[in-house]
Design a protein around this motif. Structure first.
Motif, PDB file in Angstrom:
ATOM      1  N   ILE A 181       0.835  -1.209   0.000  1.00  0.00           N
ATOM      2  CA  ILE A 181       0.000   0.000   0.000  1.00  0.00           C
ATOM      3  C   ILE A 181       0.866   1.255   0.000  1.00  0.00           C
ATOM      4  O   ILE A 181       0.494   2.277  -0.602  1.00  0.00           O
ATOM      5  CB  ILE A 181      -0.998   0.005   1.178  1.00  0.00           C
ATOM      6  CG1 ILE A 181      -2.176   0.951   0.878  1.00  0.00           C
ATOM      7  CG2 ILE A 181      -0.332   0.384   2.479  1.00  0.00           C
ATOM      8  CD1 ILE A 181      -3.048   0.511  -0.257  1.00  0.00           C
ATOM      9  N   LEU A 182       2.023   1.215   0.642  1.00  0.00           N
ATOM     10  CA  LEU A 182       2.893   2.390   0.636  1.00  0.00           C
ATOM     11  C   LEU A 182       3.505   2.610  -0.743  1.00  0.00           C
ATOM     12  O   LEU A 182       3.695   3.750  -1.175  1.00  0.00           O
ATOM     13  CB  LEU A 182       3.980   2.258   1.706  1.00  0.00           C
ATOM     14  CG  LEU A 182       3.494   2.446   3.143  1.00  0.00           C
ATOM     15  CD1 LEU A 182       4.618   2.158   4.137  1.00  0.00           C
ATOM     16  CD2 LEU A 182       2.942   3.856   3.376  1.00  0.00           C
ATOM     17  N   ARG A 183       3.799   1.544  -1.460  1.00  0.00           N
ATOM     18  CA  ARG A 183       4.283   1.707  -2.829  1.00  0.00           C
ATOM     19  C   ARG A 183       3.162   2.246  -3.728  1.00  0.00           C
ATOM     20  O   ARG A 183       3.420   3.074  -4.610  1.00  0.00           O
ATOM     21  CB  ARG A 183       4.838   0.385  -3.355  1.00  0.00           C
ATOM     22  CG  ARG A 183       6.215   0.068  -2.790  1.00  0.00           C
ATOM     23  CD  ARG A 183       6.752  -1.257  -3.306  1.00  0.00           C
ATOM     24  NE  ARG A 183       6.091  -2.375  -2.651  1.00  0.00           N
ATOM     25  CZ  ARG A 183       6.001  -3.602  -3.172  1.00  0.00           C
ATOM     26  NH1 ARG A 183       6.522  -3.841  -4.366  1.00  0.00           N
ATOM     27  NH2 ARG A 183       5.414  -4.568  -2.502  1.00  0.00           N
ATOM     28  N   CYS A 184       1.933   1.800  -3.483  1.00  0.00           N
ATOM     29  CA  CYS A 184       0.792   2.381  -4.194  1.00  0.00           C
ATOM     30  C   CYS A 184       0.660   3.869  -3.863  1.00  0.00           C
ATOM     31  O   CYS A 184       0.377   4.692  -4.748  1.00  0.00           O
ATOM     32  CB  CYS A 184      -0.498   1.662  -3.812  1.00  0.00           C
ATOM     33  SG  CYS A 184      -0.661  -0.027  -4.410  1.00  0.00           S
ATOM     34  N   PHE A 185       0.866   4.206  -2.598  1.00  0.00           N
ATOM     35  CA  PHE A 185       0.774   5.606  -2.171  1.00  0.00           C
ATOM     36  C   PHE A 185       1.794   6.457  -2.922  1.00  0.00           C
ATOM     37  O   PHE A 185       1.471   7.559  -3.387  1.00  0.00           O
ATOM     38  CB  PHE A 185       1.005   5.716  -0.667  1.00  0.00           C
ATOM     39  CG  PHE A 185       0.883   7.118  -0.137  1.00  0.00           C
ATOM     40  CD1 PHE A 185      -0.326   7.590   0.344  1.00  0.00           C
ATOM     41  CD2 PHE A 185       1.978   7.976  -0.121  1.00  0.00           C
ATOM     42  CE1 PHE A 185      -0.440   8.897   0.823  1.00  0.00           C
ATOM     43  CE2 PHE A 185       1.878   9.275   0.347  1.00  0.00           C
ATOM     44  CZ  PHE A 185       0.663   9.740   0.824  1.00  0.00           C
ATOM     45  N   VAL A 186       3.018   5.969  -3.050  1.00  0.00           N
ATOM     46  CA  VAL A 186       4.057   6.721  -3.768  1.00  0.00           C
ATOM     47  C   VAL A 186       3.619   6.992  -5.206  1.00  0.00           C
ATOM     48  O   VAL A 186       3.748   8.116  -5.723  1.00  0.00           O
ATOM     49  CB  VAL A 186       5.394   5.966  -3.743  1.00  0.00           C
ATOM     50  CG1 VAL A 186       6.408   6.635  -4.674  1.00  0.00           C
ATOM     51  CG2 VAL A 186       5.953   5.902  -2.327  1.00  0.00           C
TER      52      VAL A 186
END
Length: 232
Positions: A181-186
């Motif tokens: 999810i954090l990579r999606c956020f980026v």
């Protein structure tokens, strides 16, 4: 990095420490699983190195902290910024489903190859290999659903930071959450679709920093590298 750049609001992302399922490559979203001893050590080490006055994560500069309510993220936050010593008040901390891991649905607890076999046996992916970024998860979230919740969070962050783009007030934001999810956020921070083939690595216990180019809220960017604070 100029002095002015140092005052530009930042979004600091931190992935929770190692868990047994992360260690073994099992997809983990809704399952509450705690940190391993190695995971605790990862986060404790990061806290000692990166958290404190004048450090990468300066509690005095945090306006908001968004934490996934899953135990592995909650425990990570407690180790990273211990409530008794960090000075970050409870009024700044938001535990929110908006930054929980992608809901893997029927794939929860499975490994990558197990998922691919399951889908093949179900008659899927005849023309191309499964790609979670574009195909989502059976019984879980789609690309669009993940995009929508992350965009809501990003809008909230930008609205908080927009009035202070030149350091008029410290409004850094910290996210403590999960790897995918954090990579999606980026990607969404940069205005990219979450199925954009931008290769990224975010290991357990890893930290990264996003910000804005030229102090412009409409020019979100990421730091390729940061100069350490000068010692006085």
């Amino acid at each position: 990095m100029s002095d002015q750049d140092a005052l530009t609001p930042r979004v600091i992302i931190f992935r929770h420490g190692e868990t047994e399922w992360a260690k073994s490559g099992r997809f983990t979203s809704s399952t509450d699983i705690g940190l391993t001893p190695a995971g605790v050590a990862q986060v404790s080490s990061a806290s000692a190195k990166f958290v404190g006055a004048g450090k990468l994560v300066d509690p005095c500069r945090l306006a908001l902290v968004f934490v996934s309510p899953r135990v592995r993220a909650v425990d990570t936050f407690a180790l990273l910024l211990p409530p008794a010593s960090s000075g970050v008040g409870a009024d700044k901390v938001v535990y929110t489903e908006e930054i929980t891991e992608w809901n893997y649905g029927h794939y929860e607890g499975l490994k990558d190859q197990e998922i691919r076999l399951l889908r093949k046996n179900g008659g899927l992916d005849k023309e191309s290999e499964w790609n979670i970024w574009s195909d989502g998860c059976e019984g879980g979230e789609s690309k669009q659903q993940v995009t929508e919740r992350l965009d809501r969070l990003i809008l909230h962050i930008k609205e908080t930071q927009k009035p202070y783009m030149r350091g008029e007030k410290p409004v850094d934001v910290l996210l403590v959450a999960h790897g995918l999810i954090l990579r999606c956020f980026v990607k969404r921070w940069l205005g990219l679709s979450i199925d954009n083939p931008l290769p990224m690595i975010l290991a357990p216990g890893a930290i990264a920093v996003l910000s804005y180019k030229n102090n412009d809220v409409d020019k979100p960017a990421f730091h390729v590298g940061l100069a350490p604070p000068s010692e006085e």
